[in-house]
Write an enzyme that holds these catalytic residues in place. Structure first.
Site, PDB file in Angstrom:
ATOM      1  N   ASN A  48      40.904  37.357  29.436  1.00  0.00           N
ATOM      2  CA  ASN A  48      41.634  36.101  29.191  1.00  0.00           C
ATOM      3  C   ASN A  48      40.720  34.919  28.858  1.00  0.00           C
ATOM      4  O   ASN A  48      41.109  34.040  28.099  1.00  0.00           O
ATOM      5  CB  ASN A  48      42.582  35.788  30.356  1.00  0.00           C
ATOM      6  CG  ASN A  48      41.870  35.619  31.674  1.00  0.00           C
ATOM      7  OD1 ASN A  48      40.742  36.084  31.849  1.00  0.00           O
ATOM      8  ND2 ASN A  48      42.513  34.969  32.606  1.00  0.00           N
ATOM      9  N   LYS A  68      29.777  44.290  31.859  1.00  0.00           N
ATOM     10  CA  LYS A  68      30.747  45.162  31.188  1.00  0.00           C
ATOM     11  C   LYS A  68      31.979  44.299  30.904  1.00  0.00           C
ATOM     12  O   LYS A  68      32.842  44.108  31.765  1.00  0.00           O
ATOM     13  CB  LYS A  68      31.117  46.333  32.104  1.00  0.00           C
ATOM     14  CG  LYS A  68      31.587  47.585  31.406  1.00  0.00           C
ATOM     15  CD  LYS A  68      32.819  47.438  30.558  1.00  0.00           C
ATOM     16  CE  LYS A  68      34.104  47.421  31.334  1.00  0.00           C
ATOM     17  NZ  LYS A  68      35.295  47.122  30.489  1.00  0.00           N
ATOM     18  N   PRO A  69      32.054  43.758  29.679  1.00  0.00           N
ATOM     19  CA  PRO A  69      33.202  42.899  29.365  1.00  0.00           C
ATOM     20  C   PRO A  69      34.457  43.732  29.138  1.00  0.00           C
ATOM     21  O   PRO A  69      34.389  44.947  28.977  1.00  0.00           O
ATOM     22  CB  PRO A  69      32.765  42.195  28.079  1.00  0.00           C
ATOM     23  CG  PRO A  69      31.783  43.127  27.442  1.00  0.00           C
ATOM     24  CD  PRO A  69      31.127  43.906  28.545  1.00  0.00           C
ATOM     25  N   SER A  92      42.280  42.370  37.722  1.00  0.00           N
ATOM     26  CA  SER A  92      43.521  42.553  38.477  1.00  0.00           C
ATOM     27  C   SER A  92      43.252  43.002  39.912  1.00  0.00           C
ATOM     28  O   SER A  92      42.201  43.587  40.211  1.00  0.00           O
ATOM     29  CB  SER A  92      44.398  43.587  37.773  1.00  0.00           C
ATOM     30  OG  SER A  92      43.746  44.838  37.787  1.00  0.00           O
ATOM     31  N   GLU A 151      37.336  38.456  42.176  1.00  0.00           N
ATOM     32  CA  GLU A 151      38.203  37.336  41.750  1.00  0.00           C
ATOM     33  C   GLU A 151      39.431  37.978  41.128  1.00  0.00           C
ATOM     34  O   GLU A 151      39.363  38.514  40.021  1.00  0.00           O
ATOM     35  CB  GLU A 151      37.478  36.462  40.722  1.00  0.00           C
ATOM     36  CG  GLU A 151      36.225  35.801  41.248  1.00  0.00           C
ATOM     37  CD  GLU A 151      36.518  34.657  42.210  1.00  0.00           C
ATOM     38  OE1 GLU A 151      37.678  34.218  42.278  1.00  0.00           O
ATOM     39  OE2 GLU A 151      35.590  34.231  42.902  1.00  0.00           O
ATOM     40  N   LEU A 152      40.559  37.921  41.817  1.00  0.00           N
ATOM     41  CA  LEU A 152      41.704  38.753  41.423  1.00  0.00           C
ATOM     42  C   LEU A 152      42.907  37.921  40.997  1.00  0.00           C
ATOM     43  O   LEU A 152      42.784  36.755  40.679  1.00  0.00           O
ATOM     44  CB  LEU A 152      42.044  39.692  42.587  1.00  0.00           C
ATOM     45  CG  LEU A 152      40.856  40.483  43.147  1.00  0.00           C
ATOM     46  CD1 LEU A 152      41.282  41.346  44.327  1.00  0.00           C
ATOM     47  CD2 LEU A 152      40.204  41.337  42.068  1.00  0.00           C
ATOM     48  N   CYS A 171      44.179  32.997  35.460  1.00  0.00           N
ATOM     49  CA  CYS A 171      44.304  33.454  36.845  1.00  0.00           C
ATOM     50  C   CYS A 171      44.822  32.329  37.716  1.00  0.00           C
ATOM     51  O   CYS A 171      45.589  32.547  38.637  1.00  0.00           O
ATOM     52  CB  CYS A 171      42.970  33.946  37.361  1.00  0.00           C
ATOM     53  SG  CYS A 171      41.667  32.735  37.206  1.00  0.00           S
ATOM     54  N   GLU A 205      52.729  38.531  39.764  1.00  0.00           N
ATOM     55  CA  GLU A 205      52.005  37.757  38.761  1.00  0.00           C
ATOM     56  C   GLU A 205      52.601  38.048  37.379  1.00  0.00           C
ATOM     57  O   GLU A 205      52.704  39.211  36.984  1.00  0.00           O
ATOM     58  CB  GLU A 205      50.529  38.158  38.783  1.00  0.00           C
ATOM     59  CG  GLU A 205      49.673  37.328  37.850  1.00  0.00           C
ATOM     60  CD  GLU A 205      48.203  37.740  37.901  1.00  0.00           C
ATOM     61  OE1 GLU A 205      47.902  38.951  37.874  1.00  0.00           O
ATOM     62  OE2 GLU A 205      47.351  36.839  37.951  1.00  0.00           O
TER      63      GLU A 205
HETATM   64  P1  NAD Z   1      41.876  44.669  34.698  1.00  0.00           P
HETATM   65  O1  NAD Z   1      41.724  44.844  36.167  1.00  0.00           O
HETATM   66  O2  NAD Z   1      42.791  45.575  33.980  1.00  0.00           O
HETATM   67  O3  NAD Z   1      40.459  44.817  33.968  1.00  0.00           O
HETATM   68  C1  NAD Z   1      39.367  43.990  34.298  1.00  0.00           C
HETATM   69  C2  NAD Z   1      38.071  44.724  33.967  1.00  0.00           C
HETATM   70  O4  NAD Z   1      37.946  45.852  34.835  1.00  0.00           O
HETATM   71  C3  NAD Z   1      37.973  45.240  32.544  1.00  0.00           C
HETATM   72  O5  NAD Z   1      36.666  45.041  32.062  1.00  0.00           O
HETATM   73  C4  NAD Z   1      38.254  46.739  32.710  1.00  0.00           C
HETATM   74  O6  NAD Z   1      37.666  47.542  31.707  1.00  0.00           O
HETATM   75  C5  NAD Z   1      37.618  47.013  34.058  1.00  0.00           C
HETATM   76  N1  NAD Z   1      38.131  48.179  34.787  1.00  0.00           N
HETATM   77  C6  NAD Z   1      39.355  48.755  34.690  1.00  0.00           C
HETATM   78  N2  NAD Z   1      39.447  49.796  35.553  1.00  0.00           N
HETATM   79  C7  NAD Z   1      38.261  49.863  36.213  1.00  0.00           C
HETATM   80  C8  NAD Z   1      37.744  50.705  37.245  1.00  0.00           C
HETATM   81  N3  NAD Z   1      38.478  51.684  37.791  1.00  0.00           N
HETATM   82  N4  NAD Z   1      36.505  50.470  37.690  1.00  0.00           N
HETATM   83  C9  NAD Z   1      35.753  49.466  37.171  1.00  0.00           C
HETATM   84  N5  NAD Z   1      36.179  48.654  36.192  1.00  0.00           N
HETATM   85  C10 NAD Z   1      37.426  48.842  35.722  1.00  0.00           C
HETATM   86  O7  NAD Z   1      42.284  43.143  34.485  1.00  0.00           O
HETATM   87  P2  NAD Z   1      42.622  42.407  33.110  1.00  0.00           P
HETATM   88  O8  NAD Z   1      43.966  42.818  32.627  1.00  0.00           O
HETATM   89  O9  NAD Z   1      41.470  42.514  32.182  1.00  0.00           O
HETATM   90  O10 NAD Z   1      42.687  40.873  33.583  1.00  0.00           O
HETATM   91  C11 NAD Z   1      43.853  40.251  34.028  1.00  0.00           C
HETATM   92  C12 NAD Z   1      43.797  40.061  35.528  1.00  0.00           C
HETATM   93  O11 NAD Z   1      42.618  39.373  35.895  1.00  0.00           O
HETATM   94  C13 NAD Z   1      44.940  39.217  36.056  1.00  0.00           C
HETATM   95  O12 NAD Z   1      45.452  39.790  37.221  1.00  0.00           O
HETATM   96  C14 NAD Z   1      44.260  37.897  36.389  1.00  0.00           C
HETATM   97  O13 NAD Z   1      44.897  37.139  37.381  1.00  0.00           O
HETATM   98  C15 NAD Z   1      42.920  38.349  36.813  1.00  0.00           C
HETATM   99  N6  NAD Z   1      41.943  37.279  36.699  1.00  0.00           N
HETATM  100  C16 NAD Z   1      41.459  36.706  37.834  1.00  0.00           C
HETATM  101  C17 NAD Z   1      40.559  35.643  37.746  1.00  0.00           C
HETATM  102  C18 NAD Z   1      40.036  34.946  38.975  1.00  0.00           C
HETATM  103  O14 NAD Z   1      39.123  34.152  38.848  1.00  0.00           O
HETATM  104  N7  NAD Z   1      40.574  35.187  40.158  1.00  0.00           N
HETATM  105  C19 NAD Z   1      40.146  35.202  36.486  1.00  0.00           C
HETATM  106  C20 NAD Z   1      40.673  35.807  35.367  1.00  0.00           C
HETATM  107  C21 NAD Z   1      41.559  36.858  35.475  1.00  0.00           C
END
Ligand code: NAD
Length: 509
Positions: free
Chosen positions: A150, A173-174, A224, A245-246, A279, A377
């Site tokens: 995001n 790892k983006p 997430s 940070e979730l 988030c 969410e």
């Molecule tokens: P996601 O959890 O699907 O993916 C995030 C990252 O994790 C990606 O790089 C993905 O490739 C990686 N990933 C996925 N499965 C994994 C695993 N099993 N092991 C290790 N890495 C893995 O989240 P998303 O859809 O990219 O982002 C949206 C979420 O992020 C929303 O819930 C949002 O609230 C949260 N978010 C939180 C903050 C914060 O500061 N608290 C900031 C931004 C986004």
């Protein structure tokens, strides 16, 4: 640049599986990147581990200065970076610009404060004068960063910067949806003089991220709650430190003495920044009954002035969503709410005329806590607004969530606002301007409950990247060979200190 060759491990090795990065507005493939394998990730971490001692040995000021140089270049070259961010997210130019401004200020904060925070501290020795006690701060080693889509710049570097300044090397790892900004910006770090092995990118999906958790010494995850939980389990098995940070379901409370113009416009800003994919986006609103009608009228007044567009310019308020998953969840939450009695006051439709993932800023009223839109969410452009009797009901409902990331409230009684803020179960609270704590780098940011573990920003956000090492030195001035801890000299010092403590306690009474 070494970093590109490596992250593009890649562009030269045919048998690597690849993933396509698409522009969400045109749906065209911009570029493909490799899905980093176990070997790729392990090799990157091995290089980072080999580079770490020399990086730490440079000292905090030298490291911080390199990051300052990088952030200056980032600022100078912000236009192409803004375009890069927009190309892979579809977000508005204003939202992309904010990412750069935030990182610029973050670097400035840590360049100024890290040398003092990381300096070895003197502590009180058990036997003053004849012993010295100090705490030194040592980097963990190689820190891994797993980040979401995001805010492809801000979320990728907000934790990585303090980790580097603290003396760690970094492997990032983006998100699979938005890796291109990270690749370019890490390349700029190398151009600024940071050695290529000190900061590297491995592109890939969840499997690449999971491998990274298996080999680093610290993991900083943003994403997430579901993925964060898996990472916490693995980090616990490996006994490595981590921060998460979730997700969130951030509440916003409008008290009856609020300035309704500021409250309505601020609520829309807090909600529709990045089309609701923040988030710390406002996810639900509670308004005291006395001002509910007037507030909703002001919301409508301002929302009608918001621009939804794929065009450039800071006068575009809302851009495209980035991923179809968010669009579908937004629609599902609206449908669930409407089926349970909610009313769509504004918006509520896709806008395929603008692009495949555009959705109108949407306002829902007549909502309650039986609806998904008040519980889960949404991460999309929907603002549910609920009438409450009074502030007490607003506080109770605001705290009725499994999440606890950020919260906001509007009031002109600042003292009462601060009192109410302290009763909210969230990592931070913004009074009269939502999302403000995020850009206030002197204060910690992070979630309670299922919104996270640990804090970014502020001294807390830096000190998580070091491990304290206590060093206690006996001067040996009075030491004699002895085979017991309770030798006569030690016993008399303990007794003397005990009497001294009793005396000072008595004098303080
Ligand atoms: P996601 O959890 O699907 O993916 C995030 C990252 O994790 C990606 O790089 C993905 O490739 C990686 N990933 C996925 N499965 C994994 C695993 N099993 N092991 C290790 N890495 C893995 O989240 P998303 O859809 O990219 O982002 C949206 C979420 O992020 C929303 O819930 C949002 O609230 C949260 N978010 C939180 C903050 C914060 O500061 N608290 C900031 C931004 C986004």
């Amino acid at each position: 640049m070494a970093v590109v060759e490596r992250s593009a491990i890649s562009d030269v090795i045919d048998h690597h599986p690849r993933l396509e990065v698409k522009n969400p507005i045109t749906n065209h493939v911009i570029r493909s990147v490799v899905i980093g394998s176990h070997e790729d990730v392990s090799a990157a971490v091995a290089r980072a581990r080999a580079a770490q001692p020399a990086w730490e040995a440079r000292g905090v000021k030298a490291r911080a200065e390199l990051l300052r140089r990088w952030s200056d270049q980032l600022w100078e070259q912000r236009q192409p970076i803004i375009q890069q961010i927009r190309e892979e997210t579809g977000k508005s130019e204003g939202s992309a610009f904010i990412e750069i401004a935030l990182i610029d200020n973050l670097v400035d904060y840590y360049v100024r404060h890290a040398p003092r925070l990381l300096r070895p501290q003197k502590r009180r020795a058990a036997f003053p004068i004849i012993q010295r006690a100090q705490v030194h701060y040592k980097a963990h080693g190689v820190a891994g960063f797993i980040t979401p889509w995001n805010y492809p710049l801000m979320n990728a570097f907000i934790d990585l910067v303090p980790a580097l300044i603290a003396g760690n090397t970094a492997v990032l790892k983006p998100s699979e949806l938005t890796p291109l900004t990270a690749l370019r910006v890490v390349e700029m770090m190398v151009e600024a003089g940071i050695p290529a092995d000190v900061v590297q990118v491995v592109t890939g999906d969840g499997s690449t991220g999971a491998t990274l958790v298996d080999v680093v010494d610290y993991v900083a995850f943003t994403g997430s709650t579901a993925t964060g939980r898996k990472i916490a389990v693995r980090a616990a098995e490996r006994l490595i430190p981590y921060s998460l940070e979730l997700g969130g379901k951030d509440p916003l409370i409008v008290l009856q003495n609020a300035d309704l113009e500021l409250a309505a416009s601020g609520t829309l800003r807090g909600k529709f920044e990045n089309a609701g994919q923040a988030c710390i986006g406002t996810e639900r609103v509670y308004v005291e009954a006395a001002v509910y009608e007037a507030f909703v009228e002001r919301l409508l007044h301002y929302v009608e002035q918001m621009t939804l567009s794929a065009e450039r310019g800071f006068d575009v308020h809302v851009g495209s969503l980035t991923h179809e998953r968010e669009l579908k969840r937004t629609e599902a939450h609206i449908a669930d709410a409407v089926a349970k009695g909610a009313k769509i006051l504004y918006g509520g439709k896709r806008r395929p005329d603008l692009g495949p993932l555009f959705f109108e800023p949407t306002i829902l009223v007549d909502v309650d806590h039986s609806m998904l839109v008040m519980q889960e969410e949404t991460f999309g452009p929907v603002l549910p607004v609920m009438r409450v009797h009074d502030a007490e009901e607003a506080i109770r409902l605001a705290n009725d969530s499994v999440y606890g990331l950020s919260a906001a409230l509007f009031t002109q009684d600042l003292k009462r606002g601060e009192q109410i803020a302290s009763r909210l179960d969230s990592g931070d609270v913004c009074i009269n301007r939502p999302q403000m704590t995020f850009g206030t780098f002197s204060v910690p940011m992070g979630g309670r409950k299922q919104s996270g573990v640990g804090r970014r920003n502020g001294p807390e956000g830096l000190m998580r990247f070091v491990t304290p090492q206590a060093i206690v030195t006996d001067t040996t001035w009075f030491s004699k060979p002895t085979l017991t801890q309770a030798d006569p000299l030690t016993i008399s010092v303990i007794q003397g200190l005990r009497r001294f403590r009793a005396l000072t306690t008595f004098l303080r009474m």
